[in-house]
Each structure stands twice: as C-alpha cells, then as structure tokens.
Design a protein around this motif. Structure first.
Motif, PDB file in Angstrom:
ATOM      1  N   ASP A  29       3.533  -0.152  -0.464  1.00 29.45           N
ATOM      2  CA  ASP A  29       4.257  -0.927  -1.463  1.00 29.45           C
ATOM      3  C   ASP A  29       4.063  -0.240  -2.810  1.00 29.45           C
ATOM      4  OD1 ASP A  29       1.665  -1.631  -2.328  1.00 29.45           O
ATOM      5  OD2 ASP A  29       1.717  -3.524  -1.225  1.00 29.45           O
ATOM      6  N   GLU A  30       4.540  -0.858  -3.877  1.00 25.05           N
ATOM      7  CA  GLU A  30       4.447  -0.230  -5.191  1.00 25.05           C
ATOM      8  C   GLU A  30       3.009  -0.020  -5.649  1.00 25.05           C
ATOM      9  OE1 GLU A  30       7.004  -1.687  -8.295  1.00 25.05           O
ATOM     10  OE2 GLU A  30       8.709  -1.823  -6.926  1.00 25.05           O
ATOM     11  N   SER A  31       2.086  -0.859  -5.203  1.00 25.92           N
ATOM     12  CA  SER A  31       0.685  -0.675  -5.607  1.00 25.92           C
ATOM     13  C   SER A  31       0.080   0.577  -4.966  1.00 25.92           C
ATOM     14  CB  SER A  31      -0.140  -1.912  -5.241  1.00 25.92           C
ATOM     15  OG  SER A  31      -0.217  -2.050  -3.834  1.00 25.92           O
ATOM     16  N   ASP A  32       0.661   1.063  -3.893  1.00 27.23           N
ATOM     17  CA  ASP A  32       0.172   2.250  -3.193  1.00 27.23           C
ATOM     18  C   ASP A  32       0.726   3.550  -3.788  1.00 27.23           C
ATOM     19  OD1 ASP A  32      -1.234   3.620  -1.164  1.00 27.23           O
ATOM     20  OD2 ASP A  32       0.513   3.588   0.173  1.00 27.23           O
ATOM     21  N   THR A  34       0.133   5.025  -6.510  1.00 32.90           N
ATOM     22  CA  THR A  34      -0.859   5.843  -7.219  1.00 32.90           C
ATOM     23  C   THR A  34      -1.617   6.789  -6.291  1.00 32.90           C
ATOM     24  OG1 THR A  34      -2.499   4.084  -7.059  1.00 32.90           O
ATOM     25  CG2 THR A  34      -1.163   4.171  -9.074  1.00 32.90           C
ATOM     26  N   ALA A  58       4.887   2.705 -14.156  1.00 30.76           N
ATOM     27  CA  ALA A  58       4.391   2.300 -12.837  1.00 30.76           C
ATOM     28  C   ALA A  58       3.411   3.293 -12.217  1.00 30.76           C
ATOM     29  CB  ALA A  58       5.568   2.103 -11.877  1.00 30.76           C
TER      30      ALA A  58
END
Length: 147
Positions: A29-32, A34, A58
């Motif tokens: 997801d977007e948190s991954d 990084t 982001a």
C-alpha cells in the motif's frame, strides 16, 4: 497563443517494469512506498505536475534512486527497472513489460496545453502540427502515434 489540447486527460499511473517487480516486489500500500526505489524528475517538489507534487510529499527524497531532467529518460529508466515511476496511463497500458503499481488518482490528472508564438500560430505548418497533436492526445483518434 495557448491551445487547450485536452482537458483532464493527462492521466498518470505509477508503473514498474516486470524486472523491477521480480527483484523488489510490489508495494502493499502507500505506506510501503518508502521501501522502494523511484524514478523522478530532478526536482519533483518544484514540478507543476500533480503526480510529482504528490510524490515529493509521499516519498522521502532518499527513495528516489534515479533523477532526470527529461521525460523520455524517466520513461526509459522505468522500462529498464531502475524504479517505480509515473507514466501517462495510455503509455503504461500499451507496454506489456510494465506493471501498474498505483492506479490514477483524481488529484494526479492535469490538462494538456500547447503554447505557440503569436507571430507563427497561423502558419500552415504550425496549424498542421496542432491538428496532429490534438488527434494524438490521449483519447484522440491517433494517440498511439505518440508512443
């Protein structure tokens, strides 16, 4: 003179090459995001493109592994597997070696404009070029000509 080529049609999605996905996987997801590598313009925060303004907030700059000043270089780097990168949807969907990572979001879409010199905009060759670009714009009858 400014010419509005296509409203809301510069739709971008985030893509990666199959080679990149085989090596690094797909973000959950977007948190991954990084934990992945990105291909981006030299200064995404200073870009007018909505996708790059989003990217600069982001994803930390340490995740941008390849920076370029040329759109074609960004495209080539994504194809080569250098990282995740944003490409126009009509380009990404036409390339079998690309995998969609993040679908387009409403705040990533932008209009396409073309600027011509006031003294030249009525010349035959400029008018023919404008006809070609309008036909080749995403959603236009000849958009595959831009690939």
């Amino acid at each position: 003179m400014t010419h509005h080529i296509s409203e809301g049609s510069r739709d971008c999605e985030e893509y990666a090459s199959k080679h990149y996905v085989d090596r690094w996987g797909i973000p959950v997801d977007e948190s991954d995001l990084t934990s992945h590598h990105f291909v981006a313009p030299d200064n995404p925060a200073g870009s007018r493109a909505p996708v790059y303004r989003w990217l600069s907030t982001a994803v930390p700059s340490r995740c941008i592994s390849y920076r370029a000043t040329d759109t074609r270089a960004v495209y080539d780097a994504v194809i080569a597997g250098a990282g995740l990168g944003f490409l126009p949807t009509f380009v990404g969907q036409s390339r079998g070696e690309l995998v969609e990572i993040l679908p387009s979001r409403g705040d990533w879409i932008s209009d396409i404009w073309l600027v011509t010199h006031v003294d030249l905009h009525r010349t035959f060759k400029v008018q023919k070029f404008l006809e070609f670009i309008k036909a080749a714009a995403p959603g236009g009858p000849a958009c595959s000509l831009l690939l």
